[in-house]
Design a protein around this motif. Structure first.
Motif, mmCIF file in Angstrom:
data_model
loop_
_atom_site.group_PDB
_atom_site.id
_atom_site.type_symbol
_atom_site.label_atom_id
_atom_site.label_comp_id
_atom_site.label_asym_id
_atom_site.label_seq_id
_atom_site.Cartn_x
_atom_site.Cartn_y
_atom_site.Cartn_z
ATOM 1 N N HIS A 177 0.821 -1.211 0.000
ATOM 2 C CA HIS A 177 0.000 0.000 0.000
ATOM 3 C C HIS A 177 0.859 1.267 0.000
ATOM 4 O O HIS A 177 0.576 2.221 -0.736
ATOM 5 C CB HIS A 177 -0.923 -0.009 1.219
ATOM 6 N N LEU A 178 1.927 1.289 0.801
ATOM 7 C CA LEU A 178 2.758 2.491 0.913
ATOM 8 C C LEU A 178 3.715 2.651 -0.265
ATOM 9 O O LEU A 178 4.061 3.781 -0.628
ATOM 10 C CB LEU A 178 3.558 2.447 2.218
ATOM 11 N N ARG A 179 4.208 1.550 -0.824
ATOM 12 C CA ARG A 179 5.156 1.550 -1.940
ATOM 13 C C ARG A 179 6.382 2.432 -1.664
ATOM 14 O O ARG A 179 6.666 3.384 -2.404
ATOM 15 C CB ARG A 179 4.472 2.010 -3.227
ATOM 16 N N PRO A 180 7.131 2.157 -0.609
ATOM 17 C CA PRO A 180 8.327 2.976 -0.346
ATOM 18 C C PRO A 180 9.456 2.626 -1.303
ATOM 19 O O PRO A 180 9.573 1.496 -1.781
ATOM 20 C CB PRO A 180 8.687 2.605 1.097
ATOM 21 N N ALA A 181 10.299 3.621 -1.586
ATOM 22 C CA ALA A 181 11.487 3.387 -2.413
ATOM 23 C C ALA A 181 12.648 2.864 -1.585
ATOM 24 O O ALA A 181 13.526 2.171 -2.103
ATOM 25 C CB ALA A 181 11.895 4.671 -3.126
ATOM 26 N N VAL A 182 12.671 3.195 -0.288
ATOM 27 C CA VAL A 182 13.724 2.753 0.629
ATOM 28 C C VAL A 182 13.075 2.472 1.977
ATOM 29 O O VAL A 182 12.183 3.212 2.410
ATOM 30 C CB VAL A 182 14.833 3.819 0.793
ATOM 31 N N VAL A 183 13.524 1.419 2.634
ATOM 32 C CA VAL A 183 13.115 1.123 4.004
ATOM 33 C C VAL A 183 14.335 1.306 4.901
ATOM 34 O O VAL A 183 15.372 0.671 4.686
ATOM 35 C CB VAL A 183 12.554 -0.308 4.139
ATOM 36 N N ARG A 202 9.288 -7.628 -1.409
ATOM 37 C CA ARG A 202 8.812 -6.578 -2.311
ATOM 38 C C ARG A 202 9.946 -5.968 -3.138
ATOM 39 O O ARG A 202 9.715 -5.016 -3.874
ATOM 40 C CB ARG A 202 8.143 -5.467 -1.497
ATOM 41 N N ASN A 203 11.167 -6.490 -3.005
ATOM 42 C CA ASN A 203 12.334 -5.974 -3.726
ATOM 43 C C ASN A 203 12.586 -4.502 -3.397
ATOM 44 O O ASN A 203 12.889 -3.682 -4.269
ATOM 45 C CB ASN A 203 12.173 -6.158 -5.238
ATOM 46 N N ILE A 204 12.467 -4.162 -2.109
ATOM 47 C CA ILE A 204 12.716 -2.798 -1.643
ATOM 48 C C ILE A 204 14.082 -2.773 -0.971
ATOM 49 O O ILE A 204 14.347 -3.574 -0.074
ATOM 50 C CB ILE A 204 11.627 -2.350 -0.648
ATOM 51 N N PRO A 205 14.989 -1.896 -1.381
ATOM 52 C CA PRO A 205 16.306 -1.826 -0.735
ATOM 53 C C PRO A 205 16.185 -1.400 0.725
ATOM 54 O O PRO A 205 15.332 -0.583 1.089
ATOM 55 C CB PRO A 205 17.071 -0.795 -1.567
ATOM 56 N N ILE A 206 17.059 -1.952 1.554
ATOM 57 C CA ILE A 206 16.991 -1.757 3.004
ATOM 58 C C ILE A 206 18.268 -1.077 3.478
ATOM 59 O O ILE A 206 19.375 -1.460 3.090
ATOM 60 C CB ILE A 206 16.813 -3.101 3.732
ATOM 61 N N VAL A 207 18.103 -0.074 4.326
ATOM 62 C CA VAL A 207 19.204 0.574 5.036
ATOM 63 C C VAL A 207 18.991 0.309 6.517
ATOM 64 O O VAL A 207 17.929 0.628 7.061
ATOM 65 C CB VAL A 207 19.248 2.090 4.758
ATOM 66 N N CYS A 208 19.971 -0.289 7.179
ATOM 67 C CA CYS A 208 19.808 -0.680 8.582
ATOM 68 C C CYS A 208 20.886 -0.037 9.436
ATOM 69 O O CYS A 208 22.074 -0.077 9.099
ATOM 70 C CB CYS A 208 19.869 -2.203 8.729
ATOM 71 N N HIS A 209 20.468 0.565 10.546
ATOM 72 C CA HIS A 209 21.399 1.117 11.521
ATOM 73 C C HIS A 209 21.903 0.014 12.449
ATOM 74 O O HIS A 209 21.130 -0.865 12.857
ATOM 75 C CB HIS A 209 20.714 2.203 12.356
#
Length: 460
Positions: A177-183, A202-209
């Motif tokens: 529903h949100l369709r983010p470009a980056v998580v 969903r093939n969404i790139p992830i940035v993790c702290h």
């Protein structure tokens, strides 16, 4: 005439290749990198499957130089690709990219505070940021920016491995529903496992702290390769995870947390000339409050008019504050120790104390309380845990003591109280050092660039 490498160039203890000991560095062949020397040794051992005198011809040297040039060309190609992504970012027609920041904690700790400061100073041109809290009871007071949408899940998520699959399905539908470009995951890998599974589906790139420096679990070692970028908040944290997360070396970047610009507060006049020691950490086990209480009787014997003020609140319904009050009563410190509770105006609290003590012995990724106190012009005594030595680089900027050592804490406090001139000089040096580093290292700008390049790499 070719070069001659004798048996002395292949001593025992070198790299064992094709049944023959080979040395990594050949002194007779100048201007060659370490990797090319290993390639040359491999070829040499394949051709000469024995020990003794080997003849190196001009063709062998040329082959080695070509291999070295190929390695350097590969590095230049990688740099050119990053430049292409940057140019594409500046010239692309699609200017708005959706970033979903996920907070799996209570919203009261240092990670939420750093997130709030980062979002407060973030340049929103071309970005649409949504903050998702996976706990319905999480506090959102840290995020006070109107153009940041705040969402809360209807039930707690990311609470245990037995519920990861169900939580991942729920988040998959939410991401559809949100369709983010980056998580962007603001917490650890383990607590964000369902988010990682849903975003990867969903093939969404992830940035993790990576906000702590504890040893990664086996599950976290499996989850780390699923993230496009890993962010350490200190140089020591980067080195820690490079050693313990295999294959994640180049993907770990150092982006220090953003902090509010705290200016020295005008100290209020007091009725009695008492020295106030302060602690601003939340009442969480591992922050070292018990060791500071044990050090207070030794401090009071030399400076009877010293007072300890503990600010902060408990998290997750723990009764740690009750234990600290009982410990204070058992040490007969009722009149010398005060529990101030949660402080909304941290600058005012820091302006009303003379020395800040951070006695944490947790494997923290960054020491937020130290930076805030140094910005406010307050002398700091901190334990040697995590990146404390990155923040307090010299003895003129602050004092560092061993963790879990009440005697060292008491000795450090008494040393400063005996020398008021050193306290004032330490306060000035600490503030000057933090302000200079703040100007030269902008964590918010780096996060903006990371968001944009990560979103572009998804389309590429």
């Amino acid at each position: 005439m070719g070069l001659r490498l004798r048996e002395r160039h292949f001593p025992p203890g070198g790299i064992r290749l094709m049944g023959t000991d080979a040395k990594e560095h050949f002194q007779d062949v100048p201007h060659l990198s370490r990797g090319c020397c290993v390639q040359f040794a491999q070829r040499l051992c394949r051709q000469k499957g024995r020990r003794g005198i080997f003849r190196v011809t001009g063709a062998d040297v040329r082959f080695l130089q070509v291999a070295d040039a190929v390695r350097h060309a590969s590095a230049r190609l990688h740099a050119a690709r990053l430049h292409y992504l940057h140019v594409q970012e500046m010239t692309t027609k699609r200017t708005t990219r959706s970033v979903l920041v996920v907070e799996t904690g209570s919203g009261l700790g240092g990670s939420a505070r750093a997130l709030g400061e980062m979002l407060r100073s973030l340049d929103m041109s071309g970005l649409r940021v949504t903050a998702l809290f996976t706990r319905p009871d999480a506090s959102t007071e840290r995020i006070d920016r109107e153009d940041v949408e705040i969402l809360k899940t209807v039930r707690p998520l990311c609470r245990g491995p037995e519920r990861w699959l169900r939580d991942a399905i729920y988040l998959y539908r939410l991401f559809s529903h949100l369709r983010p470009a980056v998580v962007h995951l603001n917490n650890e890998l383990y607590s964000s496992a369902p988010v990682i599974l849903a975003a990867r589906s969903r093939n969404i790139p992830i940035v993790c702290h990576l906000r702590s420096q504890r040893r990664p679990t086996r599950i976290e070692k499996l989850l780390a390769p699923l993230c496009r970028r890993l962010v350490a908040i200190s140089r020591s944290g980067q080195m820690h995870f490079r050693r313990r997360l295999p294959g994640a070396g180049r993907r770990i970047e150092v982006i220090r947390d953003s902090f509010a610009n705290i200016k020295p507060y005008k100290r209020e006049e007091r009725d009695m000339p008492a020295t106030r020691l302060g602690m601003t950490s939340n009442l969480v086990r591992g922050k070292g409050h018990e060791y500071v209480l044990e050090a207070m009787p030794r401090i009071l014997r030399m400076f009877p008019r010293t007072r300890l003020v503990i600010a902060g609140r408990t998290i997750n319904g723990d009764n740690y504050d009750i234990e600290l009050r009982r410990r204070s009563e058992s040490l007969r410190l009722t009149e010398s120790v005060a529990f101030a509770g949660w402080q909304d105006d941290i600058a005012r609290f820091l302006g009303d104390i003379d020395i800040l003590i951070d006695a944490s012995y947790l494997p923290e990724g960054y020491r937020h309380t130290i930076v805030e106190a140094m910005q406010a012009g307050v002398p700091v005594i901190a334990t040697d845990v995590g990146p404390a030595r990155e923040i307090i680089r010299t003895a003129a900027e602050g004092m560092i003591v061993p963790p879990r050592d009440a005697e060292s804490l008491a000795e450090a406090v008494c040393t400063l109280l005996e020398n008021p001139c050193r306290m004032r000089e330490m306060a000035r040096n600490g503030r000057r050092a933090v302000v200079e580093r703040r100007r030269s290292d902008s964590g918010t700008t780096k996060m903006e660039h990371l968001y944009r390049t990560t979103a572009l790499s998804r389309r590429g």
